[in-house]
Design a protein around this motif. Structure first.
Motif, PDB file in Angstrom:
ATOM      1  N   UNK A 139      51.786   1.046  26.822  1.00  0.00           N
ATOM      2  CA  UNK A 139      50.584   1.322  26.676  1.00  0.00           C
ATOM      3  C   UNK A 139      49.376   0.718  27.096  1.00  0.00           C
ATOM      4  N   UNK A 140      48.246   1.812  26.802  1.00  0.00           N
ATOM      5  CA  UNK A 140      46.535   0.902  26.299  1.00  0.00           C
ATOM      6  C   UNK A 140      46.539   0.728  28.396  1.00  0.00           C
ATOM      7  N   UNK A 141      46.513   0.962  29.272  1.00  0.00           N
ATOM      8  CA  UNK A 141      45.983   0.481  30.123  1.00  0.00           C
ATOM      9  C   UNK A 141      45.001   1.554  30.703  1.00  0.00           C
ATOM     10  N   UNK A 142      44.632   0.919  31.688  1.00  0.00           N
ATOM     11  CA  UNK A 142      43.726   1.344  32.152  1.00  0.00           C
ATOM     12  C   UNK A 142      43.281   2.456  33.559  1.00  0.00           C
ATOM     13  N   UNK A 143      43.480   3.427  33.981  1.00  0.00           N
ATOM     14  CA  UNK A 143      43.646   3.561  35.447  1.00  0.00           C
ATOM     15  C   UNK A 143      42.446   2.879  36.224  1.00  0.00           C
ATOM     16  N   UNK A 144      42.865   2.436  37.646  1.00  0.00           N
ATOM     17  CA  UNK A 144      43.003   1.580  38.200  1.00  0.00           C
ATOM     18  C   UNK A 144      42.648  -0.090  38.237  1.00  0.00           C
ATOM     19  N   UNK A 145      42.676  -0.065  37.167  1.00  0.00           N
ATOM     20  CA  UNK A 145      42.808  -1.612  36.507  1.00  0.00           C
ATOM     21  C   UNK A 145      43.693  -2.926  37.160  1.00  0.00           C
ATOM     22  N   UNK A 146      43.629  -3.834  37.485  1.00  0.00           N
ATOM     23  CA  UNK A 146      45.103  -4.578  37.901  1.00  0.00           C
ATOM     24  C   UNK A 146      46.262  -5.561  36.515  1.00  0.00           C
ATOM     25  N   UNK A 147      47.454  -5.428  36.730  1.00  0.00           N
ATOM     26  CA  UNK A 147      47.910  -5.762  35.489  1.00  0.00           C
ATOM     27  C   UNK A 147      48.942  -7.263  36.439  1.00  0.00           C
ATOM     28  N   UNK A 148      49.374  -8.203  35.607  1.00  0.00           N
ATOM     29  CA  UNK A 148      50.369  -8.385  36.073  1.00  0.00           C
ATOM     30  C   UNK A 148      51.503  -8.671  34.450  1.00  0.00           C
ATOM     31  N   UNK A 149      52.771  -8.012  34.387  1.00  0.00           N
ATOM     32  CA  UNK A 149      53.973  -8.327  33.863  1.00  0.00           C
ATOM     33  C   UNK A 149      54.881  -9.248  33.763  1.00  0.00           C
ATOM     34  N   UNK A 150      55.119  -9.546  32.414  1.00  0.00           N
ATOM     35  CA  UNK A 150      56.205 -10.771  32.894  1.00  0.00           C
ATOM     36  C   UNK A 150      57.037 -11.234  31.890  1.00  0.00           C
ATOM     37  N   UNK A 151      57.924 -12.541  32.834  1.00  0.00           N
ATOM     38  CA  UNK A 151      59.068 -12.630  31.147  1.00  0.00           C
ATOM     39  C   UNK A 151      60.022 -13.365  31.645  1.00  0.00           C
ATOM     40  N   UNK A 152      60.566 -14.145  31.157  1.00  0.00           N
ATOM     41  CA  UNK A 152      61.467 -15.331  30.858  1.00  0.00           C
ATOM     42  C   UNK A 152      62.114 -15.212  29.996  1.00  0.00           C
ATOM     43  N   UNK A 153      63.153 -15.641  30.038  1.00  0.00           N
ATOM     44  CA  UNK A 153      64.129 -16.548  28.583  1.00  0.00           C
ATOM     45  C   UNK A 153      63.295 -17.612  27.205  1.00  0.00           C
ATOM     46  N   UNK A 154      63.779 -17.061  26.331  1.00  0.00           N
ATOM     47  CA  UNK A 154      63.730 -18.148  25.150  1.00  0.00           C
ATOM     48  C   UNK A 154      64.452 -18.389  24.112  1.00  0.00           C
ATOM     49  N   UNK A 155      64.986 -19.669  23.535  1.00  0.00           N
ATOM     50  CA  UNK A 155      65.884 -20.074  23.306  1.00  0.00           C
ATOM     51  C   UNK A 155      65.358 -20.154  21.770  1.00  0.00           C
ATOM     52  N   UNK A 156      65.595 -20.568  20.368  1.00  0.00           N
ATOM     53  CA  UNK A 156      65.054 -20.048  19.223  1.00  0.00           C
ATOM     54  C   UNK A 156      64.664 -21.399  18.620  1.00  0.00           C
ATOM     55  N   UNK A 157      63.478 -21.852  19.934  1.00  0.00           N
ATOM     56  CA  UNK A 157      62.098 -22.742  19.198  1.00  0.00           C
ATOM     57  C   UNK A 157      61.419 -22.268  20.474  1.00  0.00           C
ATOM     58  N   UNK A 158      61.451 -21.130  20.657  1.00  0.00           N
ATOM     59  CA  UNK A 158      60.586 -20.449  21.532  1.00  0.00           C
ATOM     60  C   UNK A 158      60.020 -21.186  23.071  1.00  0.00           C
ATOM     61  N   UNK A 159      60.737 -22.189  23.417  1.00  0.00           N
ATOM     62  CA  UNK A 159      61.295 -22.383  25.061  1.00  0.00           C
ATOM     63  C   UNK A 159      62.094 -21.760  26.014  1.00  0.00           C
ATOM     64  N   UNK A 160      61.158 -22.216  26.944  1.00  0.00           N
ATOM     65  CA  UNK A 160      61.817 -21.063  27.955  1.00  0.00           C
ATOM     66  C   UNK A 160      62.896 -21.376  29.248  1.00  0.00           C
ATOM     67  N   UNK A 161      63.893 -21.107  28.850  1.00  0.00           N
ATOM     68  CA  UNK A 161      64.873 -20.745  29.697  1.00  0.00           C
ATOM     69  C   UNK A 161      65.798 -20.150  30.780  1.00  0.00           C
ATOM     70  N   UNK A 162      64.739 -19.526  31.219  1.00  0.00           N
ATOM     71  CA  UNK A 162      64.638 -19.043  33.159  1.00  0.00           C
ATOM     72  C   UNK A 162      63.392 -19.749  33.866  1.00  0.00           C
ATOM     73  N   UNK A 163      63.013 -19.296  35.177  1.00  0.00           N
ATOM     74  CA  UNK A 163      62.118 -19.314  36.008  1.00  0.00           C
ATOM     75  C   UNK A 163      61.427 -17.597  35.272  1.00  0.00           C
ATOM     76  N   UNK A 164      59.823 -18.155  35.320  1.00  0.00           N
ATOM     77  CA  UNK A 164      59.497 -16.444  35.108  1.00  0.00           C
ATOM     78  C   UNK A 164      59.168 -15.312  36.088  1.00  0.00           C
ATOM     79  N   UNK A 165      59.505 -14.394  35.625  1.00  0.00           N
ATOM     80  CA  UNK A 165      59.366 -13.633  36.173  1.00  0.00           C
ATOM     81  C   UNK A 165      58.371 -12.378  36.263  1.00  0.00           C
ATOM     82  N   UNK A 166      57.937 -12.264  37.755  1.00  0.00           N
ATOM     83  CA  UNK A 166      55.954 -12.036  37.029  1.00  0.00           C
ATOM     84  C   UNK A 166      55.868 -10.757  38.322  1.00  0.00           C
ATOM     85  N   UNK A 167      55.180  -9.413  37.909  1.00  0.00           N
ATOM     86  CA  UNK A 167      55.238  -8.662  39.011  1.00  0.00           C
ATOM     87  C   UNK A 167      53.460  -8.402  38.628  1.00  0.00           C
TER      88      UNK A 167
END
Length: 323
Positions: A139-167
């Protein structure tokens, strides 16, 4: 065997001819899976290189609304933890020119949060990341504003384990209505008595009272206009109702229908306030002009003014992690 050799020869001929085609200002037409086509000019192209696609077990789909987005997250590796967040696009583009900068900041955020909570990083990962398939609301979105959502894997030390998926996406604009809520206010011994009279008694509307000094983004301290400030407060209240599929209950608990009378008690001296009212659509987006009365620092009341919808949505939101 002859057929195979012939096909190989044709392929070789095609690749060798790219430079020749480019010199003739030829185009290449890509036929997409959605039945559309994309045309790219070969002028100036010397050669083509086909790279193997990098596969990731993660996939992200969005259902976009005006005040929130539903994120449909799938992960084919049941043992993988993955992190999801979002940011306004303008800020995202400025802060993260590369994926390396993004994942480094996500790692730092996990480490800082673990320290503040008195947890280990691995405990933080377990608590603030996802596993498997998951549907989540932001939630917390404002109508008409542009955003980016991203996701990626993480290991136990917070290192990224996959490429970043962004929309990147734009929250839906609001369909404006011409209806208005009429406000009147008067000072009484108990405080400020407000009467709200909507011109459509069947529609939901919001009615509020707040000091103008609060009209700042809670994280950055940047000033907000009346509409964005009101909408931020409304949108930030939606998550529990969305997660429990109880949006009708949100309006029952947080909106008005028909005439309303309310007294705001004990306003502080030497403080300016706004009394505001506006209609809400089915996604709790402000969809009308805003009726506004100013309570001046000396306690006097202004006439009603109308806050019109802006011609262009402006302003920035701040980073708010999805989990």
């Amino acid at each position: 065997m002859k057929t195979i050799l012939r096909n190989m020869a044709l392929c070789a001929f095609s690749f060798c001819s790219i430079a020749t085609y480019a010199q003739q200002d030829r185009n290449v037409v890509f036929h997409m899976s959605d039945k559309t086509t994309k045309t790219v000019s070969l002028a100036g192209v010397d050669s083509l290189t086909f790279e193997k696609a990098v596969r990731t077990p993660l996939n992200l789909d969005l259902e976009i609304h005006s005040t929130y987005v539903k994120m449909i997250m799938t992960c084919s590796d049941p043992n993988m933890h993955y992190y999801v967040s979002y940011l306004e696009k303008e800020v995202f583009d400025a802060e993260y020119p590369t994926d390396e900068a993004l994942v480094a900041d996500d790692k730092q955020w996990m480490e800082d949060m673990a320290k503040s909570y008195g947890m280990s990083v691995s405990e933080m990962i377990s608590s603030f990341t996802y596993t498997g398939n998951f549907d989540e609301y932001q939630a917390n979105l404002l109508p008409g504003h542009e955003y980016v959502v991203w996701m990626h894997g993480m290991d136990e030390q917070a290192n990224s384990t996959t490429p970043v998926t962004k929309i990147a996406f734009r929250a839906k604009d609001v369909e404006r209505i011409a209806n208005t809520v009429t406000l009147t206010a008067e000072k009484t011994a108990e405080g400020i008595k407000v009467t709200a009279s909507p011109d459509d008694k069947t529609k939901n509307y919001t009615l509020g009272f707040f000091p103008t000094s609060m009209m700042r983004d809670e994280m950055t301290g940047m000033p907000q206009g009346t509409r964005d400030y009101m909408q931020t407060g409304i949108s930030s209240s939606l998550y529990d109702y969305l997660a429990n599929n109880e949006m009708p209950l949100f309006f029952e608990n947080n909106a008005f229908k028909g005439d309303a009378n309310i007294t705001y008690t004990n306003p502080s001296r030497n403080t300016e306030y706004y009394i505001v009212a506006a209609y809400l659509d089915d996604e709790a987006a402000i969809c009308s002009d805003i009726s506004q009365i100013t309570v001046n620092r000396d306690g006097s009341l202004s006439d009603v003014t109308m806050v019109k919808a802006p011609a262009k949505f402006l302003g920035k939101t701040v980073r708010r992690h999805a989990k």
